[in-house]
Design a protein around this motif. Sequence first.
Motif, PDB file in Angstrom:
ATOM      1  N   GLY A  41       0.793  -1.227   0.000  1.00  0.00           N
ATOM      2  CA  GLY A  41       0.000   0.000   0.000  1.00  0.00           C
ATOM      3  C   GLY A  41       0.818   1.266   0.000  1.00  0.00           C
ATOM      4  N   VAL A  42       2.165   1.138  -0.073  1.00  0.00           N
ATOM      5  CA  VAL A  42       3.038   2.306   0.019  1.00  0.00           C
ATOM      6  C   VAL A  42       4.108   2.249  -1.056  1.00  0.00           C
ATOM      7  CG1 VAL A  42       4.721   3.510   1.469  1.00  0.00           C
ATOM      8  CG2 VAL A  42       2.692   2.518   2.508  1.00  0.00           C
ATOM      9  N   SER A  43       4.330   3.374  -1.721  1.00  0.00           N
ATOM     10  CA  SER A  43       5.469   3.550  -2.612  1.00  0.00           C
ATOM     11  C   SER A  43       6.145   4.839  -2.174  1.00  0.00           C
ATOM     12  CB  SER A  43       5.034   3.652  -4.076  1.00  0.00           C
ATOM     13  OG  SER A  43       6.154   3.898  -4.896  1.00  0.00           O
ATOM     14  N   ALA A  44       7.282   4.694  -1.471  1.00  0.00           N
ATOM     15  CA  ALA A  44       7.940   5.862  -0.904  1.00  0.00           C
ATOM     16  C   ALA A  44       9.418   5.578  -0.721  1.00  0.00           C
ATOM     17  CB  ALA A  44       7.302   6.207   0.447  1.00  0.00           C
ATOM     18  N   SER A  45      10.139   6.612  -0.282  1.00  0.00           N
ATOM     19  CA  SER A  45      11.555   6.417   0.019  1.00  0.00           C
ATOM     20  C   SER A  45      11.664   5.442   1.186  1.00  0.00           C
ATOM     21  CB  SER A  45      12.216   7.751   0.348  1.00  0.00           C
ATOM     22  OG  SER A  45      11.624   8.309   1.503  1.00  0.00           O
ATOM     23  N   ALA A  46      12.736   4.684   1.203  1.00  0.00           N
ATOM     24  CA  ALA A  46      12.916   3.619   2.201  1.00  0.00           C
ATOM     25  C   ALA A  46      12.778   4.135   3.636  1.00  0.00           C
ATOM     26  CB  ALA A  46      14.267   2.952   2.005  1.00  0.00           C
ATOM     27  N   ALA A  47      13.237   5.348   3.886  1.00  0.00           N
ATOM     28  CA  ALA A  47      13.181   5.898   5.239  1.00  0.00           C
ATOM     29  C   ALA A  47      11.749   6.131   5.721  1.00  0.00           C
ATOM     30  CB  ALA A  47      13.964   7.205   5.296  1.00  0.00           C
ATOM     31  N   ASP A  48      10.844   6.427   4.801  1.00  0.00           N
ATOM     32  CA  ASP A  48       9.464   6.754   5.180  1.00  0.00           C
ATOM     33  C   ASP A  48       8.512   5.558   5.142  1.00  0.00           C
ATOM     34  OD1 ASP A  48      10.129   9.439   5.557  1.00  0.00           O
ATOM     35  OD2 ASP A  48       9.749   9.923   3.453  1.00  0.00           O
ATOM     36  N   VAL A  49       8.918   4.466   4.505  1.00  0.00           N
ATOM     37  CA  VAL A  49       8.013   3.333   4.308  1.00  0.00           C
ATOM     38  C   VAL A  49       7.448   2.778   5.616  1.00  0.00           C
ATOM     39  CG1 VAL A  49       7.872   0.941   3.477  1.00  0.00           C
ATOM     40  CG2 VAL A  49       8.863   2.703   2.023  1.00  0.00           C
ATOM     41  N   PRO A  50       8.247   2.494   6.654  1.00  0.00           N
ATOM     42  CA  PRO A  50       7.659   1.917   7.872  1.00  0.00           C
ATOM     43  C   PRO A  50       6.575   2.798   8.504  1.00  0.00           C
ATOM     44  CG  PRO A  50      10.048   1.684   7.916  1.00  0.00           C
ATOM     45  CD  PRO A  50       9.715   2.574   6.755  1.00  0.00           C
ATOM     46  N   ALA A  51       6.829   4.089   8.602  1.00  0.00           N
ATOM     47  CA  ALA A  51       5.835   4.996   9.210  1.00  0.00           C
ATOM     48  C   ALA A  51       4.595   5.111   8.335  1.00  0.00           C
ATOM     49  CB  ALA A  51       6.455   6.365   9.446  1.00  0.00           C
ATOM     50  N   LEU A  52       4.781   5.122   7.011  1.00  0.00           N
ATOM     51  CA  LEU A  52       3.626   5.214   6.118  1.00  0.00           C
ATOM     52  C   LEU A  52       2.809   3.917   6.143  1.00  0.00           C
ATOM     53  CD1 LEU A  52       5.181   7.184   3.126  1.00  0.00           C
ATOM     54  CD2 LEU A  52       3.567   8.027   4.850  1.00  0.00           C
ATOM     55  N   ARG A  53       3.471   2.786   6.348  1.00  0.00           N
ATOM     56  CA  ARG A  53       2.736   1.514   6.500  1.00  0.00           C
ATOM     57  C   ARG A  53       1.823   1.571   7.727  1.00  0.00           C
ATOM     58  NH1 ARG A  53       7.724  -2.554   5.428  1.00  0.00           N
ATOM     59  NH2 ARG A  53       7.639  -2.551   3.161  1.00  0.00           N
ATOM     60  N   GLU A  54       2.306   2.232   8.791  1.00  0.00           N
ATOM     61  CA  GLU A  54       1.473   2.389   9.990  1.00  0.00           C
ATOM     62  C   GLU A  54       0.236   3.230   9.690  1.00  0.00           C
ATOM     63  OE1 GLU A  54       3.421   3.579  13.615  1.00  0.00           O
ATOM     64  OE2 GLU A  54       5.228   2.452  13.059  1.00  0.00           O
ATOM     65  N   VAL A  55       0.401   4.271   8.897  1.00  0.00           N
ATOM     66  CA  VAL A  55      -0.744   5.104   8.526  1.00  0.00           C
ATOM     67  C   VAL A  55      -1.736   4.284   7.710  1.00  0.00           C
ATOM     68  CG1 VAL A  55      -1.495   7.167   7.270  1.00  0.00           C
ATOM     69  CG2 VAL A  55       0.633   7.229   8.587  1.00  0.00           C
ATOM     70  N   VAL A  56      -1.224   3.468   6.792  1.00  0.00           N
ATOM     71  CA  VAL A  56      -2.096   2.594   5.988  1.00  0.00           C
ATOM     72  C   VAL A  56      -2.840   1.616   6.906  1.00  0.00           C
ATOM     73  CG1 VAL A  56      -2.098   0.751   4.253  1.00  0.00           C
ATOM     74  CG2 VAL A  56      -0.779   2.840   3.852  1.00  0.00           C
TER      75      VAL A  56
END
Length: 183
Positions: A41-56
């Motif tokens: 559900g996320v396509s982002a820079s590696a640094a932001d992926v874990p936090a954005l997965r939490e938002v998803v």
Amino acid sequence: MTTPHLPAYIPGELCITVGLDPATPPDECMELVKIDVAADGVSASAADVPALREVVADAAGNGIDLKIVEVARNPGMDTALRDVATVVGYDYPDATVLVVSTTYVGSYSGQFHRSKLEAAEDHAKTGDPVTSAQNFLHELTTPDLPWTGLTVALLIGVAAAAVGTRFLQRRSKRALQSGEGAE
């Protein structure tokens, strides 16, 4: 709710985020974005992926199928982000897609009306992709003001004030007439 259509412009800045040269054809960049989004559900820079997965995951807990795409830099036009969201949304017609860049935001949704998305986008322009996504989700999950109920209450209040005013006018007139009759 929006209807998917083919975009007019996919920005080269999207290619940077997925690790390609900005001169790469946009279709190739979009394919990588779609692969990333399909995975988690996320396509982002590696640094932001874990936090954005939490938002998803938070969105899923609220009944929202959220997809998030990060674009490395602002494209020349902010509307390009809505085009990217629409392309991703074409594969997920019932999902809500958020595309964030440095200070631009674009979205697509098969669940929410454009007015709700625009309000959420306004809160998502923070410069930080994670904070932007959190603010966007928060706005989507915040209940709208119950305009119908407020309008009905206001109309009843105005009608009651009009009736009360008329009642007081008549009462005052009667008091004045009875005071004149006593003289």
